[in-house]
Scaffold this motif. Structure first.
Motif, PDB file in Angstrom:
ATOM      1  N   ALA A  14       0.834  -1.211   0.000  1.00 25.14           N
ATOM      2  CA  ALA A  14       0.000   0.000   0.000  1.00 25.14           C
ATOM      3  C   ALA A  14       0.864   1.255   0.000  1.00 25.14           C
ATOM      4  N   GLN A  15       1.943   1.255   0.754  1.00 23.82           N
ATOM      5  CA  GLN A  15       2.839   2.416   0.796  1.00 23.82           C
ATOM      6  C   GLN A  15       3.545   2.605  -0.547  1.00 23.82           C
ATOM      7  N   ARG A  16       3.909   1.517  -1.189  1.00 21.16           N
ATOM      8  CA  ARG A  16       4.542   1.607  -2.508  1.00 21.16           C
ATOM      9  C   ARG A  16       3.578   2.211  -3.529  1.00 21.16           C
ATOM     10  N   PHE A  17       2.329   1.737  -3.512  1.00 15.35           N
ATOM     11  CA  PHE A  17       1.334   2.300  -4.426  1.00 15.35           C
ATOM     12  C   PHE A  17       1.082   3.775  -4.131  1.00 15.35           C
ATOM     13  N   ARG A  18       1.092   4.142  -2.849  1.00 15.79           N
ATOM     14  CA  ARG A  18       0.900   5.551  -2.483  1.00 15.79           C
ATOM     15  C   ARG A  18       2.029   6.415  -3.026  1.00 15.79           C
ATOM     16  N   LEU A  19       3.265   5.931  -2.960  1.00 17.21           N
ATOM     17  CA  LEU A  19       4.391   6.694  -3.506  1.00 17.21           C
ATOM     18  C   LEU A  19       4.255   6.883  -5.013  1.00 17.21           C
ATOM     19  N   LEU A  20       3.804   5.850  -5.712  1.00 18.13           N
ATOM     20  CA  LEU A  20       3.575   5.987  -7.153  1.00 18.13           C
ATOM     21  C   LEU A  20       2.459   6.990  -7.440  1.00 18.13           C
ATOM     22  N   GLU A  21       1.435   6.983  -6.608  1.00 13.07           N
ATOM     23  CA  GLU A  21       0.336   7.944  -6.755  1.00 13.07           C
ATOM     24  C   GLU A  21       0.850   9.374  -6.549  1.00 13.07           C
ATOM     25  N   LEU A  98       4.109  17.754 -22.569  1.00 13.06           N
ATOM     26  CA  LEU A  98       2.735  17.556 -22.130  1.00 13.06           C
ATOM     27  C   LEU A  98       2.124  16.305 -22.744  1.00 13.06           C
ATOM     28  N   ASP A  99       2.369  16.060 -24.021  1.00 15.10           N
ATOM     29  CA  ASP A  99       1.775  14.890 -24.678  1.00 15.10           C
ATOM     30  C   ASP A  99       2.391  13.572 -24.196  1.00 15.10           C
ATOM     31  N   GLU A 100       3.484  13.623 -23.448  1.00 15.70           N
ATOM     32  CA  GLU A 100       4.127  12.409 -22.939  1.00 15.70           C
ATOM     33  C   GLU A 100       3.701  12.052 -21.517  1.00 15.70           C
ATOM     34  N   VAL A 101       3.164  13.007 -20.779  1.00 12.45           N
ATOM     35  CA  VAL A 101       2.933  12.804 -19.340  1.00 12.45           C
ATOM     36  C   VAL A 101       2.002  11.627 -19.055  1.00 12.45           C
ATOM     37  N   GLY A 102       0.974  11.426 -19.845  1.00 11.78           N
ATOM     38  CA  GLY A 102       0.043  10.329 -19.597  1.00 11.78           C
ATOM     39  C   GLY A 102       0.579   8.969 -19.987  1.00 11.78           C
ATOM     40  N   ARG A 103       1.637   8.956 -20.800  1.00  9.62           N
ATOM     41  CA  ARG A 103       2.189   7.699 -21.294  1.00  9.62           C
ATOM     42  C   ARG A 103       3.481   7.290 -20.605  1.00  9.62           C
ATOM     43  N   VAL A 104       4.078   8.187 -19.858  1.00  8.37           N
ATOM     44  CA  VAL A 104       5.377   7.894 -19.268  1.00  8.37           C
ATOM     45  C   VAL A 104       5.215   6.928 -18.089  1.00  8.37           C
ATOM     46  N   GLU A 105       6.128   5.975 -18.014  1.00  4.44           N
ATOM     47  CA  GLU A 105       6.158   5.030 -16.896  1.00  4.44           C
ATOM     48  C   GLU A 105       7.111   5.585 -15.847  1.00  4.44           C
ATOM     49  N   ILE A 106       6.667   5.542 -14.598  1.00  4.24           N
ATOM     50  CA  ILE A 106       7.478   6.062 -13.492  1.00  4.24           C
ATOM     51  C   ILE A 106       8.043   4.887 -12.707  1.00  4.24           C
ATOM     52  N   GLU A 107       9.357   4.819 -12.636  1.00  3.79           N
ATOM     53  CA  GLU A 107      10.019   3.794 -11.832  1.00  3.79           C
ATOM     54  C   GLU A 107      10.621   4.472 -10.607  1.00  3.79           C
ATOM     55  N   LEU A 108      10.245   4.003  -9.430  1.00  4.28           N
ATOM     56  CA  LEU A 108      10.782   4.534  -8.178  1.00  4.28           C
ATOM     57  C   LEU A 108      11.683   3.487  -7.545  1.00  4.28           C
ATOM     58  N   SER A 109      12.865   3.891  -7.172  1.00  2.00           N
ATOM     59  CA  SER A 109      13.766   3.037  -6.402  1.00  2.00           C
ATOM     60  C   SER A 109      13.977   3.726  -5.061  1.00  2.00           C
ATOM     61  N   VAL A 110      13.367   3.178  -4.029  1.00  2.00           N
ATOM     62  CA  VAL A 110      13.554   3.721  -2.686  1.00  2.00           C
ATOM     63  C   VAL A 110      14.846   3.122  -2.160  1.00  2.00           C
ATOM     64  N   LEU A 111      15.744   3.984  -1.736  1.00  2.00           N
ATOM     65  CA  LEU A 111      17.093   3.562  -1.384  1.00  2.00           C
ATOM     66  C   LEU A 111      17.246   3.324   0.107  1.00  2.00           C
ATOM     67  N   SER A 112      17.949   2.266   0.436  1.00  2.00           N
ATOM     68  CA  SER A 112      18.263   2.045   1.850  1.00  2.00           C
ATOM     69  C   SER A 112      19.324   3.052   2.258  1.00  2.00           C
ATOM     70  N   ARG A 113      19.489   3.186   3.541  1.00  2.00           N
ATOM     71  CA  ARG A 113      20.497   4.122   4.023  1.00  2.00           C
ATOM     72  C   ARG A 113      21.878   3.619   3.652  1.00  2.00           C
ATOM     73  N   ARG A 114      22.734   4.573   3.332  1.00  2.00           N
ATOM     74  CA  ARG A 114      24.097   4.200   2.947  1.00  2.00           C
ATOM     75  C   ARG A 114      24.874   3.686   4.144  1.00  2.00           C
ATOM     76  N   THR A 115      25.690   2.694   3.865  1.00  2.00           N
ATOM     77  CA  THR A 115      26.622   2.185   4.865  1.00  2.00           C
ATOM     78  C   THR A 115      27.986   2.071   4.202  1.00  2.00           C
ATOM     79  N   LEU A 116      28.997   2.231   4.983  1.00  2.00           N
ATOM     80  CA  LEU A 116      30.348   2.079   4.461  1.00  2.00           C
ATOM     81  C   LEU A 116      30.656   0.596   4.325  1.00  2.00           C
ATOM     82  N   THR A 117      31.304   0.240   3.253  1.00  2.00           N
ATOM     83  CA  THR A 117      31.659  -1.156   3.043  1.00  2.00           C
ATOM     84  C   THR A 117      32.925  -1.214   2.202  1.00  2.00           C
ATOM     85  N   ARG A 118      33.503  -2.365   2.185  1.00  2.00           N
ATOM     86  CA  ARG A 118      34.675  -2.577   1.335  1.00  2.00           C
ATOM     87  C   ARG A 118      34.184  -2.932  -0.065  1.00  2.00           C
TER      88      ARG A 118
END
Length: 140
Positions: A14-21, A98-118
């Protein structure tokens, strides 16, 4: 450098769908009416600071991609801002029309918090990598 902090709980369907909305509404509001949408989100998980990356696709063509890697504000607000930036501010693409807005696909990548790593611990396809030099930042 980011500090090591506990990760946030995963988003529900539900939260993912809300973000897309939110993303679709913000994009439509800006492109059709030239008005920045005011986000009035009350879901606590969507008000947590978290990074997001937005890719706008029209068929198999990228029409814009921009992100907020560290999450400088609440996730719901970041989605609304970054989707508009992807539509207008990606220097590699012409602004979304304007003519593209209704056809464009929106991909959301919610990012985890950064951590330092090797670098040896990075798994391609699982981990994202942030490259930074001076004020320039890239995400792989």
């Amino acid at each position: 450098m980011p500090e090591t902090t506990p990760q946030l709980p995963p988003l529900t369907i539900a939260q993912r769908f809300r973000l897309l909305e939110i993303a679709r509404d913000a994009l439509t509001s800006q492109i059709r009416r030239s008005v920045r949408m005011v986000v009035t989100e009350t879901e606590p998980r969507l008000l947590m600071k978290q990074g997001v990356f937005v890719t706008l696709m029209l068929g198999d063509r990228v029409r814009g991609c921009i992100g907020d890697v560290d999450g400088h504000g609440p996730l719901a607000f970041a989605v609304a801002e970054v989707v508009v930036s992807a539509a207008y501010d990606d220097p590699r693409e012409a602004p979304l029309r304007l003519d593209e807005v209704g056809r464009v696909e929106i991909e959301l990548s919610v990012l985890s918090r950064r951590t330092l790593t090797r670098w040896q611990d990075v798994e391609v396809g699982k981990h994202g990598v942030v490259l930074q030099r001076d004020r320039s930042v890239g995400l792989l």
